[in-house]
Design an enzyme around this catalytic site. Structure first.
Site: not given
Length: 541
Positions: A265, A267, A294, A297-298, A326-327, A394, A443, A470
Site C-alpha cells: 500500500d 495510499h 491501495d 485514498d487517505r 480494496n481502495h 492485495h 475489519r 492491506h
C-alpha cells in the site's frame, strides 16, 4: 464525551522489534467474570493508564494489547472497552472495534462515547444507516453536542448522495473510457494554451509518452502543480489500453538476470513513493515493479501517485504491473478522499474515468521463477515444473477450499465493484489470522484465514507462498503462516501517525526474496484526506 480517553497528538514511539498480525477478537462479556476485586480494579486502572500512554505515542498495537490485559482484570469497566475500540480503529480493525464499542454499551447503555465509536466504525465499513442510528443515540444523551450533530448531517448527506447516484445510473450506460474518447474526438478536451509544464509528445494526431516526460511530470508534481485535464486523460487511457488486455490473474516469469520488486500500500503518500522508487529503481527490462493495490485514498497526493504509476504502465507495460486493492473502488474513494481529490484537481469526468479504469486493474499476479531454487531448505512448495512461484494479491485467500488459479483467472472484473462477498471481494479484503481455520474479519468485511488454510491452498495450486498487503506492519513487512504468507506495506508513518516503517520485497529468477525497509520522508504541510468534505475527515482518521 470527555472521560478518560487516550490522546493521539504526541509523536510516534520507537518501532517495536516485531508486531503480531492483529489483536485477538473481543471475548463476549458474559464469558468473563464480573466479580472484580479491588486489587484487580486497581491493576486494570494502571494498565489503562499505560495503554493510554502507548496510544498517545501512536503505538496502537501495544495500546490494544494493554487494554486487553486491563479488560481481563476488570471486564465491567466500559471505558476500557471503549478505549480498546479506539485503538483497534487506528489499526483498521473496525469489526473488532465495533464489538468492543457494543460491549461498552451493554455495560453502560448511556455511554455516549461508545455509541460514537460504534457509529464511526459503521462509517468506516460503509454501513452508513447504522452509523446514523448511533449518532442519534449520542445526541439523545448529549443534545448540545454540535460536533456530533454536524457529523450526523454529513452522514445523512452522504447517504442521499449514494442514493442519488444509484437512481441516475443508467443500465448499459457507456463507460467513462468511451465517453472521454468521444469528448476528445469532439475537441472538448484540449490542452490549455497557457499551460507551461512538461509536454506529452504529439505526432500523427496522437499523444505518446516518453521517459523524459515522466521525469519532468514528477518534478512538476513536486512543485505542487497539476497537469492539464487532457494529459490526465491520455495517461489514464494509455494505461487502460494495457490493463484491459491483461487477465484477472497476470502471470510474470522472471528470466535469468531479471528481478521484480513487490510494493505494498502507498495510499497517496507521494513523497514516500518517490523515496521508495529511489530505492527500487524505475521499471526496466531487467527490473520490474509490481504495485499491490491501495495506491489511492487517505494520503492527499493520490492523484500524483496514481498518475505516476499509470504513466509508467503506459510507458513500460511489460515492466510495470499494478494489482487492484480494496481502495481502488467507488465506495472507498467516496469515503476516504480520492473522489474529492480527483474532482478538485481535474473535474467530475476525470473521476469517472479513474473509477472505471480501476475496475480494469488485474486482481492478482503470479510471479514465477525460471531457475530452480539454489536449495530446498524447509521443503518449499514448488510449481509442477519444480520452480518457486508467488501469488501476489492485495488481501488474501477465500471462504471456501478448492479455489484454483484458473478459477481466479476467469473472474469477470471489468466494470465491476468488489462488493461485500464473493471471490473478488475476498481477494481484496481478507486477512491472515494466527489460529487455524477461518474466522470473522476484524475489519467487518471479508474473512480471516489461518495457516492451515494457507498451506492447503498453496499445496493445491503449487504456490511457494502468498505475498499480500492491506495491513500496516510496524516493521514494513511480516512473515507469517510458517513462511507461506508475507505481508508487505509501503506507506511509512501511515496517515502521518502510524510510526511504522515501509518495506518492499525483491524476488529474483530463482525465487529468492529480499526484504528492504525504509523510513517516512518529509512532505508539504497538508493533512491526510484533506479533500473530504462535510465533517467526514475527523471520522475517517
Amino acid at each position: 464525551m470527555s472521560d478518560s480517553e487516550p490522546s493521539s497528538a504526541l509523536s510516534s514511539p520507537a518501532l517495536s522489534a516485531s508486531t503480531p498480525p492483529s489483536s485477538v477478537p473481543s471475548p463476549q462479556l458474559q464469558a468473563l467474570s464480573i466479580e472484580v476485586s479491588a486489587e484487580d480494579k486497581a491493576a486494570a486502572a494502571a494498565l489503562k493508564t499505560e495503554a493510554n500512554k502507548a496510544f498517545s505515542g501512536h503505538d496502537f498495537p501495544k495500546a490494544a494489547r494493554l487494554y486487553t490485559e486491563a479488560i481481563e482484570k476488570n471486564p465491567s469497566d466500559a471505558t476500557i472497552w471503549c478505549n480498546r475500540a479506539y485503538a483497534r480503529m487506528k489499526l483498521e480493525e473496525f469489526g473488532y472495534a465495533f464489538t468492543d464499542a457494543s460491549q461498552a454499551i451493554q455495560i453502560d447503555p448511556k455511554y455516549a462515547k461508545a455509541y460514537y465509536r460504534r457509529a464511526t466504525c459503521n462509517m468506516q465499513i460503509l454501513k452508513h444507516q447504522a452509523a446514523v442510528a448511533d449518532f442519534r443515540k449520542v445526541l439523545a444523551i448529549e443534545p448540545k453536542n454540535e460536533a456530533v450533530r454536524a457529523q450526523l448531517a454529513a452522514a445523512q448527506k452522504l447517504i442521499r448522495k449514494i442514493e442519488f447516484e444509484k437512481a441516475i445510473e443508467v443500465e448499459g450506460e457507456k463507460s467513462a473510457v468511451l465517453r472521454c474518447q468521444e469528448l476528445i474526438a469532439e475537441g472538448s478536451c484540449e490542452v490549455e494554451k497557457a499551460y507551461a509544464g512538461p509536454k506529452l509528445p504529439f505526432a500523427d494526431g496522437k499523444f505518446s509518452i516518453t521517459h523524459e516526460f515522466v521525469k519532468a511530470m514528477i518534478e512538476w508534481f513536486k512543485e505542487g502543480k497539476t497537469l492539464p485535464k487532457r494529459y490526465v486523460w491520455e495517461i489514464v487511457l494509455g494505461a487502460h489500453d494495457h490493463f484491459s488486455k491483461e487477465e484477472s490473474l497476470v502471470k510474470v516469469d522472471l528470466e535469468e538476470g531479471v528481478t521484480i520488486d513487490v510494493i505494498g500500500d502507498v495510499h497517496g503518500q507521494f513523497y514516500d513513493m518517490l523515496h521508495l522508487f529511489s530505492l527500487t529503481g524505475e521499471p526496466s527490462e531487467k527490473h520490474y515493479l509490481l504495485m499491490n493495490g491501495d495506491l489511492v485514498d487517505r494520503g492527499s497526493w493520490s492523484i500524483e501517485v496514481i498518475l505516476t504509476a499509470f504513466a509508467f504502465k503506459w510507458l513500460y507495460p511489460r515492466f510495470m504491473y499494478i494489482n487492484r486493492g480494496n481502495h481502488e473502488a467507488k465506495d472507498m474513494n467516496r469515503s476516504y478522499g480520492f473522489e474529492g481529490e480527483a474532482k478538485h484537481k481535474h473535474g467530475e469526468q476525470s473521476y469517472k474515468l479513474f473509477a472505471h479504469v480501476f475496475t480494469a486493474l488485474p486482481l492478482c499476479t503470479l510471479i514465477s521463477a525460471t531457475k530452480p531454487p539454489p536449495n530446498k531448505t524447509g521443503n518449499p512448495i514448488l510449481s509442477p515444473h519444480g520452480l518457486k512461484r508467488y501469488f501476489v494479491v492485495h488481501g488474501g485467500l477465500f471462504s471456501r477450499d478448492g479455489v484454483t488459479l484458473e478459477e481466479i483467472r476467469k473472474i469477470d472484473r471489468i466494470g465491476r465493484q468488489p462488493g461485500q462477498e464473493g471471490l473478488m471481494c475476498e481477494l481484496l479484503w481478507t486477512d491472515p489470522q494466527m489460529l487455524p481455520g477461518r474466522g470473522p474479519s476484524k475489519r467487518g468485511v471479508g474473512i480471516a484465514f489461518g495457516p492451515d488454510v494457507t498451506r492447503k491452498w498453496c499445496t493445491l495450486n503449487g504456490v511457494t507462498g502468498i505475498i499480500r498487503s492491506h495491513e500496516v506492519r510496524q516493521d514494513g513487512y511480516e512473515i507469517e503462516h510458517d513462511g507461506l504468507c508475507t505481508t508487505v506495506f509501503s506507506a511509512p508513518n501511515y496517515v502521518d501517525q502510524g510510526g511504522n516503517k515501509g518495506a518492499f520485497i525483491r524476488i529474483d529468477s530463482e525465487g529468492t526474496q529480499k526484504h528492504t525497509q525504509f523510513e517516512a520522508q518529509p512532505h508539504p504541510p497538508m493533512k491526510p484526506m484533506a479533500y473530504l468534505q462535510g465533517g467526514l475527515m475527523s471520522m475517517m482518521m
